[in-house]
Design a protein around this motif. Structure first.
Motif, PDB file in Angstrom:
ATOM      1  N   UNK A  86       0.763  -1.254   0.042  1.00 13.34           N
ATOM      2  CA  UNK A  86      -0.166   0.068  -0.103  1.00 13.34           C
ATOM      3  C   UNK A  86       0.846   1.263  -0.111  1.00 13.34           C
ATOM      4  N   UNK A  87       1.976   1.118   0.456  1.00 18.48           N
ATOM      5  CA  UNK A  87       2.986   2.342   0.630  1.00 18.48           C
ATOM      6  C   UNK A  87       3.450   2.749  -0.818  1.00 18.48           C
ATOM      7  N   UNK A  88       3.324   1.461  -1.637  1.00 10.67           N
ATOM      8  CA  UNK A  88       3.573   1.868  -3.205  1.00 10.67           C
ATOM      9  C   UNK A  88       2.612   2.217  -3.938  1.00 10.67           C
ATOM     10  N   UNK A  89       1.664   2.543  -3.273  1.00  4.64           N
ATOM     11  CA  UNK A  89       0.471   3.240  -3.951  1.00  4.64           C
ATOM     12  C   UNK A  89      -0.652   2.021  -4.616  1.00  4.64           C
ATOM     13  N   UNK A  90      -0.529   0.722  -4.089  1.00  4.02           N
ATOM     14  CA  UNK A  90      -1.326  -0.336  -4.458  1.00  4.02           C
ATOM     15  C   UNK A  90      -2.418  -0.565  -3.394  1.00  4.02           C
ATOM     16  N   UNK A  91      -3.558  -1.055  -4.162  1.00  2.00           N
ATOM     17  CA  UNK A  91      -4.529  -1.515  -3.369  1.00  2.00           C
ATOM     18  C   UNK A  91      -4.569  -2.824  -2.954  1.00  2.00           C
ATOM     19  N   UNK A  92      -4.634  -3.215  -1.673  1.00  3.57           N
ATOM     20  CA  UNK A  92      -4.673  -4.577  -1.413  1.00  3.57           C
ATOM     21  C   UNK A  92      -6.013  -5.338  -1.349  1.00  3.57           C
ATOM     22  N   UNK A  93      -6.288  -6.179  -2.039  1.00  4.19           N
ATOM     23  CA  UNK A  93      -7.780  -7.206  -2.029  1.00  4.19           C
ATOM     24  C   UNK A  93      -7.546  -8.350  -1.214  1.00  4.19           C
ATOM     25  N   UNK A  94      -8.405  -8.470  -0.369  1.00  4.72           N
ATOM     26  CA  UNK A  94      -8.308  -9.714   0.333  1.00  4.72           C
ATOM     27  C   UNK A  94      -9.844 -10.433   0.385  1.00  4.72           C
ATOM     28  N   UNK A  95      -9.515 -11.605  -0.122  1.00  9.89           N
ATOM     29  CA  UNK A  95     -10.791 -12.551   0.098  1.00  9.89           C
ATOM     30  C   UNK A  95     -11.156 -13.255   1.314  1.00  9.89           C
ATOM     31  N   UNK A  96     -12.200 -13.652   1.533  1.00 10.29           N
ATOM     32  CA  UNK A  96     -12.629 -14.350   3.048  1.00 10.29           C
ATOM     33  C   UNK A  96     -11.846 -15.788   3.023  1.00 10.29           C
ATOM     34  N   UNK A  97     -10.702 -15.986   2.762  1.00 12.57           N
ATOM     35  CA  UNK A  97      -9.963 -17.309   2.566  1.00 12.57           C
ATOM     36  C   UNK A  97      -8.659 -16.966   3.356  1.00 12.57           C
TER      37      UNK A  97
END
Length: 469
Positions: free
Chosen positions: A196-207
């Motif tokens: 996220x510090x590099x500007x990416x968005x982290x997406x997490x699935x419920x697994x």
């Protein structure tokens, strides 16, 4: 209300029949092109403090599969891309409960998932994997849009997902084997922060995945809370099917102290969905998240409205309430000037200037909400006559109508009594009725302290109102 002297008071009676506030003005502007320019500029300036406050901060945004089912994913992604462009670091946690249930139904299984922890058998786990993969791909596709003349135009957002979450099996509880239902064991916070510090968005699935390579079905709400706590997020935002916590008058309770939230949960009067989300919001705040929000996803732009307006549109849980009435410091001079300058410009106030405010800052009190100063007042004591003068009572126009002026008045009365004053007076040119309704009576120049009589500006001809304390 505009009360002004040589001092001034600006507050306003509530007007339920009028559209007010930045949001209403924006809506009005969209329907009235001739007036859109000034209204848009004013709104844009008023959200600037929030932009400054949240740039570089981390928000965890969590939503269930119900949002996807309601076709609300694309508008949400557009709003989140705007937050990303403003420098807010984002982690998305999605759920998939209705999609899993649909997969189970189509395959002929009778099991259906509801709220709370339930066993996950082999078939349900495969359905959970399929549903999570499909939603994750939908999210990535939505963030990849770039059509001209849309909110995603020129947006170049990198989405990252992966094995950030280590899970453990829930095990056997009260004789029930929960099989592939798991709980969060560990989150790779360092890797997530680097992304996220590099500007990416982290997406997490419920697994989540165990060190032995097993996959476990996780509760989206538990996962989002654990991530927000681990990242020390500024905000955890749940996009929910419910409008938030409803108070006794049928209105959304926009702000709850955590202890009050816990008391509501203990009382057991909330509906199931609201109580479920409020439980996790309270847990997140208790474990160090600054603010946890419950925001309805069926309101277009609800995330933006919650973040960039004073009261928001959902329920926010904090460790303590965010409205803070406190003595001003030298660091508040700039904010006080921004409140005062429009009133000096239109003649409501006598011009003071920065140097005057800096010399007088210890006499000011300020109203602050979520780091933004939206009200102020000043008090001058005349000990020989046992009188005090209240001036510069200002509430920002967009935040008027909810009793803030009254709150400042009571505070200044309390300060005056503590100083030994028996009477408090104000000078105003425009808002005599507001003071009369609050126990002030009209006086004359001869009723003022001698020092104040000599400084009275007869050209302004301000009215004088006095109240016994």
């Amino acid at each position: 209300m505009n009360v002004t002297p040589d001092n001034a008071v600006v507050a306003k009676e509530p007007d339920n029949d009028s559209l007010s506030g930045a949001v209403a003005d924006t809506v009005s502007a969209l329907g009235a092109p001739d007036s859109a320019g000034p209204q848009f500029v004013r709104w844009f300036r008023e959200v600037a403090p929030y932009v400054h406050a949240f740039r570089g901060k981390t928000f965890v945004v969590a939503f269930g599969g119900e949002l996807v089912q309601a076709n609300a994913l694309n508008p949400l992604i557009q709003d989140l891309s705007l937050l990303s462009a403003l420098g807010i670091r984002l982690v998305l946690v999605h759920g998939s409960r209705p999609q899993v249930n649909e997969q189970l139904r189509l395959k002929g299984y009778t099991q259906q998932f509801g709220r709370g922890r339930q066993p996950t058998d082999d078939a349900a786990l495969e359905c959970a994997k399929e549903a999570a993969g499909e939603i994750r791909l939908d999210i990535e596709a939505a963030f990849s849009q770039g059509l001209p003349n849309t909110p995603m135009s020129h947006a170049q957002i990198r989405v990252i997902s992966g094995n950030f979450v280590t899970a453990r099996p829930t095990g056997v509880i009260d004789g029930v084997d929960y099989r592939h239902t798991g709980q969060v064991r560990k989150i790779d916070i360092d890797a997530m922060k680097a992304a996220i510090e590099r500007g990416s968005i982290v997406v997490l699935s419920p697994l989540g995945f165990s060190p032995t390579g097993e996959a476990f079905n996780l509760a989206m709400e538990e996962l989002a809370t654990s991530v927000a706590v681990g990242l020390r997020a500024e905000k955890l935002i749940f996009l929910t099917e419910t409008p938030g916590v409803i108070d006794e008058d049928g209105n959304v309770d926009t702000e709850l102290a955590r202890l009050d939230a816990d008391a509501l949960l203990a009382a057991g009067g909330l509906d199931e969905d609201t109580a479920f989300y409020l439980h996790y919001a309270s847990r997140a705040v208790k474990r160090g998240v600054a603010r946890a929000h419950m925001v309805p996803f069926n309101l277009d732009g609800s995330v933006l409205l919650e973040i960039f307006t004073h009261d928001g549109v959902g329920t926010m849980v904090v460790e303590d309430t965010l409205d803070d009435l406190r003595p001003a410091t030298i660091d508040d001079v700039g904010a006080i000037l921004r409140l005062i300058e429009p009133l000096e410009f239109d003649g409501t106030l006598v011009p003071r200037g920065r140097a005057s405010i800096e010399r007088d800052v210890e006499n000011f009190s300020v109203l602050e909400h979520d780091g933004v100063i939206f009200g102020c007042a000043t008090l001058h004591h005349f000990p020989q006559e046992q009188m005090a003068e209240m001036g510069c009572l200002i509430v920002h126009p967009e935040w008027q109508g909810s009793g803030e002026g009254e709150l400042l008045l009571r505070h200044m009365e309390s300060r005056a009594r503590a100083l030994g004053a028996k009477r408090m007076f104000v000078l105003t040119t425009r808002t005599s009725h507001w003071f009369i309704k609050r126990g002030f009576v009209q006086g004359g120049v001869s009723d003022l302290p001698k020092e104040r009589q000599s400084a009275y500006n007869r050209a302004r001809n301000s009215q004088i109102f006095i109240k016994r304390l």
